[in-house]
Scaffold this active site. Sequence first.
Site, PDB file in Angstrom:
ATOM      1  N   ARG A  40     -22.336   9.576  10.090  1.00  0.00           N
ATOM      2  CA  ARG A  40     -21.150  10.161   9.473  1.00  0.00           C
ATOM      3  C   ARG A  40     -19.873   9.620  10.098  1.00  0.00           C
ATOM      4  NH1 ARG A  40     -17.794  14.395  10.848  1.00  0.00           N
ATOM      5  NH2 ARG A  40     -19.157  15.184  12.499  1.00  0.00           N
TER       6      ARG A  40
ATOM      7  N   HIS B 250     -24.815  16.498  17.525  1.00  0.00           N
ATOM      8  CA  HIS B 250     -23.574  16.971  16.922  1.00  0.00           C
ATOM      9  C   HIS B 250     -23.701  17.246  15.427  1.00  0.00           C
ATOM     10  CE1 HIS B 250     -19.330  17.625  16.466  1.00  0.00           C
ATOM     11  NE2 HIS B 250     -19.166  16.584  15.677  1.00  0.00           N
TER      12      HIS B 250
ATOM     13  N   ARG C 191     -19.028   6.497  15.888  1.00  0.00           N
ATOM     14  CA  ARG C 191     -19.661   7.320  16.916  1.00  0.00           C
ATOM     15  C   ARG C 191     -20.991   6.762  17.414  1.00  0.00           C
ATOM     16  NH1 ARG C 191     -18.313  13.323  14.376  1.00  0.00           N
ATOM     17  NH2 ARG C 191     -16.132  13.323  15.005  1.00  0.00           N
TER      18      ARG C 191
ATOM     19  N   GLU D  39      -9.122   8.750  14.118  1.00  0.00           N
ATOM     20  CA  GLU D  39     -10.345   8.952  14.892  1.00  0.00           C
ATOM     21  C   GLU D  39     -11.249   7.743  14.714  1.00  0.00           C
ATOM     22  OE1 GLU D  39     -12.154  12.698  13.988  1.00  0.00           O
ATOM     23  OE2 GLU D  39     -10.396  13.861  14.562  1.00  0.00           O
TER      24      GLU D  39
ATOM     25  N   HIS E  29     -22.825  13.191  19.388  1.00  0.00           N
ATOM     26  CA  HIS E  29     -21.406  12.968  19.682  1.00  0.00           C
ATOM     27  C   HIS E  29     -21.291  12.331  21.061  1.00  0.00           C
ATOM     28  CE1 HIS E  29     -17.123  13.533  20.131  1.00  0.00           C
ATOM     29  NE2 HIS E  29     -17.067  13.934  18.869  1.00  0.00           N
TER      30      HIS E  29
END
Length: 568
Positions: free
Chosen positions: A406, A371, A310, A134, A261
């Site tokens: 994060r 998110h 992100r 990811e 997100h």
Amino acid sequence: MPGVPVDVRLPRALAAPAPGWTTSADVIVVGSGIAGLTCALRLRERVDRVLLVTKTVLDEGSTAWAQGGIAAALHPEDSADEHLEDTLVAGVGLCDREAVEALVTEGPKRVRQLVALGAEFDRDAEGEIKLTREGGHHRDRIAHAGGDATGREISRALIAALDRVRHDPGIEVVEHALVVDLLQDGAADEAPVIGVTLHVIGEGQLDGVGAAYARAVVLATGGLGQIYTSTTNPPVATGDGMAAALRAGARMTDLEFIQFHPTVLFLGEGSTGQQPLISEAVRGEGAFLVDGAGARIMEGRHELADLAPRDVVARAILETMRDQDTDHVFLDARHLGAKFLEERFPSIMASCRSLGFDPATDLLPVAPAQHYASGGIETDLRGRSSLPGLYACGECSCTGVHGANRLASNSLLEGLVFASRIASDIPARITEGELPEPKPLAPMHAGGPDAGPGALLDNSQRLTVQRAMTNGSGPVRSAESTAATAAALGDLAALPPTTAEPGPKTWETTNLLHLGQALTELAHRRAETRGGHVRSDFPERDDARWLVRQSVVVSPDRSLTVTERSMP
């Protein structure tokens, strides 16, 4: 630096009826996600009595919604050092290195313990846990279950483990229980936490507001996503544990860093509440972002392109939307084919198709939505907060692992690792006499119906709070926008609490108000762009001034006080 008082005052407690019943335990664990369940199960083995309380039912928290997976260096070619480096890069200079080291070195062991507990992760042809990639990761290290149902499987396994010991008098579970406030031994600054006030909705013998006492309280209450108009978080994510800790005087850190997100299914202007998430794992398998003309958005912006961290991807989407005067972009997964998408992402495919989109044949309209909260109740490496007797883990906590942003799939791992650390620390302290058995308070209640301004905000004002936060302290901020949000929230806080009726929905809305005031103050002060904090008036990162972590605490006079700590 010394604390700087700001012109925001919070009440000590929410206006609520006086407790009508009492109970006690050695430890109270609040929340039933991966952090709360792990902590409660491990504590049960080492203390006489654990009380686990959860807001609705055991499996309705954020853990069950986690699509992507859980990150850990499980492959022989991967290492804790590489996972450490990827996490530090994503955190943009504000991670606590010791906390990250604890996460990445203990993580693989904790994931294997989950497997031993009964969690069934997807396997490859050789029978090994299948690992994918990811955003922000340079290795395949994301373990998943049921394709895109990892959180649901982890939640199932932990609840099954809890069910196996339901007959054990050492653990009691109370569902439909909302924590109203923390109980403290005295009114002094940093008074020890000795329990919580709970509102239980007609379940069993407990009903209405009561007081639960314990040697230690562990908050694992999840995030604050409902503070914005659009979020991937479930409806229960109203920041109750964070707000209660803030009012009690616990130090809150990194609140300004909210992760939006990048790829949330866009359902049209005015759509509010929990929105359908399109997991980052879809891009991990080869999907990519395009604008309305079909041009790739992430090419040339970052070495990892569509798998950049992100905050980088979300910022690129926001810039594209601004430049092209549109409210969404598109995710293209069509080349992956229906068969692969249905096997790898069954939940996402079903969700999209139920809403009229087919990822196998359609471009998916997407836009950023709230998110994850990277900040929260500050804890040390053992999960201890700044208040004696109060612990926190999971999304409501701030261990320092995430920094300003994060890293994908580190959240479930953080819950596992730090919940386990708490479950080791509390029994040791009980044995040493550091956490004495509490004496019930007299009187037990601090927030009666005559409480001052800000002690209650009627639920009818919730959308007003959400709109103010989204417009001024949302994905893109400025000095002007945060000042406008602070003023709007201040007006709401000044409304007389007598106009609101105490109850769960009103308490949730008041929690969102209090957290919004603290978050907005920190967002207003941080005059730079870093991680999840984007300032249109300060679009560049400024390490010379802002390589600091901001904290906020409620002082004895009930005013917010902000402090800064420089990072190495």
